[in-house]
Design a protein around this motif. Structure first.
Motif, PDB file in Angstrom:
ATOM      1  N   HIS A  68      19.411 -26.604 -27.057  1.00  0.00           N
ATOM      2  CA  HIS A  68      19.114 -26.653 -25.548  1.00  0.00           C
ATOM      3  C   HIS A  68      19.577 -25.429 -25.052  1.00  0.00           C
ATOM      4  N   MET A  70      19.185 -23.045 -21.421  1.00  0.00           N
ATOM      5  CA  MET A  70      18.933 -23.055 -20.062  1.00  0.00           C
ATOM      6  C   MET A  70      19.137 -21.750 -19.353  1.00  0.00           C
ATOM      7  N   MET A 108      22.040 -19.853 -21.163  1.00  0.00           N
ATOM      8  CA  MET A 108      23.128 -20.649 -21.563  1.00  0.00           C
ATOM      9  C   MET A 108      22.614 -21.270 -22.785  1.00  0.00           C
ATOM     10  N   MET A 110      23.209 -24.073 -25.483  1.00  0.00           N
ATOM     11  CA  MET A 110      23.856 -25.258 -25.844  1.00  0.00           C
ATOM     12  C   MET A 110      23.601 -25.872 -27.149  1.00  0.00           C
ATOM     13  N   LYS A 111      24.439 -26.791 -27.465  1.00  0.00           N
ATOM     14  CA  LYS A 111      24.404 -27.512 -28.830  1.00  0.00           C
ATOM     15  C   LYS A 111      23.796 -26.525 -29.754  1.00  0.00           C
TER      16      LYS A 111
END
Ligand SMILES: [Cu+2]
Lengths: 148, 192
Positions: A68, A70, A108, A110-111
């Motif tokens: 993910h 962003m 960012m 993530m995961k």
């Protein structure tokens, strides 16, 4: 990763800049902040230049390195605190640049499937309004000059 | 807000005087901040109780954060590590202790901090505890943090000062997250 390899990655990134996939959006100084291997997330920074005559709107970001990704912005609250907020899109006016930098707008990741180590380069793609993608390599750097 | 432009000519010299005063004092008459700080007991990365008194005799660089924040927090950790390494090169690192206090004890457990912190190679002590314990310490240091539910994840809205404590645990100076490494190094040296 040996130092020479890292340099090669940097050169590769610079070469990638010289031959952008799409003339409108170019990248300067992309980098990801290296974090400990147990980290669940990492942040990326870059200056996005719109060299075209039309505004460019980024509608999303993705990379194979993260489940993910962003665009985030940093927002100051009145009491000296700061918080991250999700940017759903980011417009870069024609002929202008927008900087993603520590303490401000940032990517960012993530995961993370696996936390990339300093010296590695991660391909990140920006999805543009209209359906095109603009991608570039982000080297993982332990500490950047721009960062003090 | 309207009045600000009229006040500015009066405020500006004051502000300048303030800044200049700050520049001149490198020796260490860093004033003691009596409003912030104090005793606390939390849990260190080995799962052992850790009291503030254990820091007495050392100059402490104290800061708060959470490891799931990828922007400011690792940046601060990396910069504190740089301060530590500079002091190490000067042969003074054994008298200086970096301390990281999480305000995310749910995810920043002792075991997790033990895995996370050594990467920075700065002998950082990581402290966690119950949310109430951490809230209390944060309050003592004037740190504001609010849990902020966002989509599937949560983040924290937080203030991000770095605190320089002298060898008696007294707060001597606060720095913003984008502090100058040399400034902290010099201030720390001035307290040794
Ligand atoms: Cu973020």
């Amino acid at each position: 990763m040996p130092r020479a390899c890292f340099k090669f990655a940097l050169v590769a990134a610079v070469v990638a800049l010289a031959v952008p996939a799409h003339a409108e959006l170019t990248f300067s100084d992309p980098w990801l902040r290296a974090v400990p291997p147990v980290s669940p997330a990492m942040a990326g920074y870059v200056t996005l230049n719109n060299d075209g005559e039309e505004p460019v709107t980024i509608t999303g970001v993705s990379t194979p390195a993260a489940g993910h990704t962003m665009l985030h912005d940093m927002e100051s609250t009145g009491d000296g605190s700061r918080r991250m907020v999700h940017l759903h899109h980011l417009e870069i006016p024609a002929g202008e640049s927008v900087s993603l930098a520590p303490g401000g707008k940032h990517l960012m990741l993530m995961k993370l499937t696996e936390v990339p180590a300093p010296g590695e380069t991660v391909e990140i793609c920006f999805h543009l309004k209209g359906g095109k993608d603009a991608c570039t390599g982000f080297p993982v750097i332990r500490q950047s000059q721009t960062d003090g | 807000m309207r009045k600000l432009p009229y006040l500015l000519p009066y405020l500006l010299p004051l502000l300048l005087a303030f800044l200049l005063a700050g520049c001149g004092k490198q020796e260490s008459d860093l004033p003691v901040n009596t409003r912030l700080g104090g005793e606390f007991t939390l849990t260190d990365q080995n799962g052992e109780p850790f009291s503030q008194a254990a820091l007495n005799g050392k100059v402490t660089i104290l800061f708060f954060g959470y490891t799931h924040c990828p922007d400011i927090c690792p940046a601060v950790l990396a910069r504190v590590a740089q301060v530590y390494r500079q002091l190490q090169e000067a042969g003074e690192a054994d008298q200086v202790q970096p301390v990281f206090i999480t305000f995310d004890p749910e995810r920043d457990t002792a075991a997790y901090l033990k895995e996370y912190l050594p990467w920075f190679k700065a002998n950082i002590i990581g402290l966690t505890g119950s949310l109430e314990e951490i809230r209390q310490v944060a309050k003592q240091y004037g740190v504001v943090f609010i849990k902020d539910q966002q989509e599937q994840d949560y983040l924290f809205t937080h203030s991000d000062y770095i605190y320089l404590l002298d060898d008696q645990g007294r707060v001597r100076k606060l720095y913003p997250a984008d502090f100058t490494i040399d400034e902290v190094v010099n201030d720390a040296k001035s307290l040794l």
